[in-house]
Design a protein around this motif. Structure first.
Motif, PDB file in Angstrom:
ATOM      1  N   VAL A   2      66.105 -20.521 -32.390  1.00  0.00           N
ATOM      2  CA  VAL A   2      64.748 -21.041 -32.784  1.00  0.00           C
ATOM      3  C   VAL A   2      64.009 -20.166 -33.715  1.00  0.00           C
ATOM      4  O   VAL A   2      64.290 -19.076 -33.750  1.00  0.00           O
ATOM      5  CB  VAL A   2      64.130 -21.026 -31.328  1.00  0.00           C
ATOM      6  N   ASP A  12      63.345 -26.820 -34.402  1.00  0.00           N
ATOM      7  CA  ASP A  12      62.377 -26.195 -33.260  1.00  0.00           C
ATOM      8  C   ASP A  12      61.830 -27.146 -32.555  1.00  0.00           C
ATOM      9  O   ASP A  12      61.641 -26.917 -31.178  1.00  0.00           O
ATOM     10  CB  ASP A  12      61.442 -25.152 -34.137  1.00  0.00           C
ATOM     11  N   THR A  13      61.293 -28.265 -32.912  1.00  0.00           N
ATOM     12  CA  THR A  13      60.785 -29.173 -32.260  1.00  0.00           C
ATOM     13  C   THR A  13      61.915 -29.812 -31.332  1.00  0.00           C
ATOM     14  O   THR A  13      61.515 -30.303 -30.069  1.00  0.00           O
ATOM     15  CB  THR A  13      60.048 -30.463 -33.158  1.00  0.00           C
ATOM     16  N   ALA A  68      64.272 -28.379 -30.171  1.00  0.00           N
ATOM     17  CA  ALA A  68      64.561 -27.484 -29.031  1.00  0.00           C
ATOM     18  C   ALA A  68      63.501 -27.697 -27.947  1.00  0.00           C
ATOM     19  O   ALA A  68      63.792 -27.467 -26.928  1.00  0.00           O
ATOM     20  CB  ALA A  68      64.584 -25.956 -29.790  1.00  0.00           C
ATOM     21  N   ALA A  69      62.274 -27.789 -28.448  1.00  0.00           N
ATOM     22  CA  ALA A  69      61.363 -27.854 -27.349  1.00  0.00           C
ATOM     23  C   ALA A  69      61.363 -29.244 -26.557  1.00  0.00           C
ATOM     24  O   ALA A  69      61.045 -29.327 -25.500  1.00  0.00           O
ATOM     25  CB  ALA A  69      59.932 -28.037 -28.042  1.00  0.00           C
ATOM     26  N   MET A  70      61.909 -30.314 -27.551  1.00  0.00           N
ATOM     27  CA  MET A  70      62.125 -31.504 -26.588  1.00  0.00           C
ATOM     28  C   MET A  70      63.268 -31.532 -25.529  1.00  0.00           C
ATOM     29  O   MET A  70      63.304 -31.841 -24.607  1.00  0.00           O
ATOM     30  CB  MET A  70      62.364 -32.659 -27.622  1.00  0.00           C
ATOM     31  N   ASP A  85      67.047 -22.733 -26.495  1.00  0.00           N
ATOM     32  CA  ASP A  85      66.309 -21.766 -27.419  1.00  0.00           C
ATOM     33  C   ASP A  85      67.087 -21.002 -28.368  1.00  0.00           C
ATOM     34  O   ASP A  85      66.526 -20.349 -29.215  1.00  0.00           O
ATOM     35  CB  ASP A  85      65.332 -20.717 -26.552  1.00  0.00           C
TER      36      ASP A  85
END
Lengths: 333, 195
Positions: free
Chosen positions: A166, A20-21, A23-25, A163
């Motif tokens: 996620v 998930d991190t 994906a954020a990056m 995303d």
């Protein structure tokens, strides 16, 4: 999580958090200004005892995108080639005030040695050790798989948003890992991580390239690539690189000839046709076109090989963020 | 529990003294929407960016109210979220925070008036981080700040443009904002004074 040494150490929760991190990056990397101030003032040392330009550049890019300072330490031409021990190198890094050490070493277990308490006391990230583990490669592969397999009705060749998937794992997905499993840290790291994420893995390799003790791994083994594709219908096929030096009799004689290997275990046009409509093709690179993967397969819309490189930067940013963003005070202080 | 009405509150809540109820929050957001439209002479150049987690829900409601005040505002087109986690200056003092999502509205930020929306304004460090994050996303014409609660104790020279309620607090107190979208009900409570 204090170090990233092996994908076996990751719990299901940690693995999903890392993805998930990532994906954020990855979402920040689509912006005009890709750099974030997150790790300003921190120093990341890339300690490479084995040549790997791609992995080193990927880690260097990830650290720089998070505003960390990067020191590249290559064993070639340094005192390591004059006999300096790994321990002394570690103490030098500690004295220089490194905040994290990314280590690539030809010996399995070298990152574990550096991570032992009292030696460096900063996060150690394994960037590939011997034939043991390559956890960040497994993370980027798992991220790529999750992104593409989250919605299997999408057309191959269409890149889903960062995303996609996620918060989810890879439960029930079928992944075939094909090639030189015996020498592959990528395969070992992937088997452990994909099993943690709930996927089913089948290793496909000639019997000579299957490691002893594979029955204890959380996966199945097949010696027949074609029947695995037709009968098992994997959601993804991950091809492994075959080292050219291992092909000849002098290199170990693991298979009779490159042509025969390619015929039995190469991903050619015919095998590409056998894949399900949504299935994707991965390769950790660099590829031997015409040996383990045909040019047609490498360039097909199913191939996500170029995307893996981009996801690699995001995955390494996620690892650096999770290990470095909070204060890592040694337990003894 | 004593001092129920010290902050103009309306009752005792299981997790503290309730200082704003559902109707108070609704009224505050409506008033803020009118103030925004009045100050910016309409809503044509506005972009509303909520700061996760609860600022996002408040921003969404504010965007809908702006649309009812000024018909030229399309709530879906002007609404965005701004995650500031990676811009914080206190990351190393806390366990790693989960990174949220940043969504820039279709219309972009360049030349727009960006209204940042957060639930509680406290030290001002979140807003400092938000200003840094905005700078990496574009160049707004102006940035304004709307906070549901301003509890004081600023550590930086930051001041809100629109406030739902000023709530003078002591440092030992905690202000909790609950929104329907996350917590199942609306309300602002203050905890810690006598506990």
């Amino acid at each position: 999580m204090r170090h990233l040494l092996s994908t076996k150490d990751l719990s299901h929760e940690e693995a999903v958090l890392l993805l998930d991190t990532t994906a954020a990056m990855a979402a920040t990397q689509g912006r005009e200004i890709k750099k974030l101030p997150t790790l300003r003032g921190r120093t990341v040392v890339n300690l490479f005892f084995e040549d790997s330009t791609r992995t080193r550049i990927s880690f260097e890019t990830a650290a720089k995108r998070l505003s960390a300072d990067v020191i590249n330490f290559s064993a070639k031409g340094s005192s390591v080639s004059k006999g300096e021990s790994l321990k002394d190198t570690a103490l030098t890094l500690k004295a220089m005030g490194a905040d994290a050490v990314v280590v690539r070493h030809h010996a399995s277990g070298a990152p574990h040695f550096l991570a032992q308490p009292g030696l460096l006391d900063v996060p150690v990230i394994n960037a590939g050790d011997g034939t043991h583990q390559h956890p960040t490669q497994a993370l980027l592969d798992a991220f790529t798989l999750r992104r593409h397999l989250a919605n299997t009705s999408a057309n191959p060749g269409q890149v889903p948003g960062v995303d996609a998937g996620v918060g989810h794992d890879l439960a029930g997905r079928k992944i075939a890992i094909v090639g030189d499993v015996l020498h592959s840290r990528v395969a070992r790291a992937n088997v452990a991580l994909l099993a943690t994420l709930g996927a089913h893995v089948t290793l496909v390799a000639p019997p000579t390239l299957v490691p002893v003790g594979v029955h204890t791994w959380p996966c199945s083994v097949s010696y027949d690539f074609t029947s695995t594709l037709t009968q098992w219908q994997p959601d993804a096929v991950m091809m492994l690189r075959v080292q050219r030096e291992r092909m000849s009799a002098a290199g170990g004689g693991f298979f009779p000839s490159p042509a025969e290997y390619s015929r039995q275990y190469g991903l050619d046009a015919a095998r590409l046709q056998m894949l399900a409509d949504h299935a994707i093709v991965l390769h950790p690179g660099p590829m031997n076109r015409g040996l383990e993967i045909s040019a047609q397969a490498a360039d097909s819309p199913r191939s996500v090989i170029v995307e893996q490189v981009a996801n690699g930067v995001a995955a390494r940013m996620a690892v650096l963020y999770l290990l470095l963003a909070s204060e890592q005070t040694p337990a003894t202080v | 529990m004593s001092g129920v009405d010290a902050h103009g509150g309306s009752g005792v809540h299981p997790d503290g003294v309730e200082v704003l109820g559902e109707a108070d929050i609704a009224r505050a957001l409506t008033r803020i929407a009118h103030e925004i439209v009045e100050r910016n002479k309409g809503g044509s150049d506005l972009v509303v960016m909520g700061i996760p987690t609860r600022g996002v829900a408040l921003a969404q409601r504010l965007a809908h109210r702006l649309a009812s005040v000024d018909r030229s505002v399309d709530p879906q087109r002007v609404l965005g979220t701004l995650d500031v986690t990676m811009y914080r200056d206190d990351l190393h003092r806390q366990p790693p925070r989960t990174i949220g999502r940043t969504r820039v509205p279709e219309v972009g930020l360049d030349g727009k008036v960006v209204v940042l929306v957060d639930d509680v304004l406290f030290s001002g460090r979140t807003i400092r981080a938000a200003l840094d994050a905005l700078q990496d996303l574009g160049r707004p014409k102006a940035v304004q700040l709307a906070a549901l609660v301003d509890r004081g104790h600023r550590e930086l020279p930051i001041r809100p443009d629109y406030v739902g309620k000023n709530l003078p607090t002591s440092l030992s107190e905690k202000v909790r904002v609950h929104v329907r979208e996350h917590d199942g009900h609306d309300g602002v409570t203050i905890v810690g004074q006598d506990q």
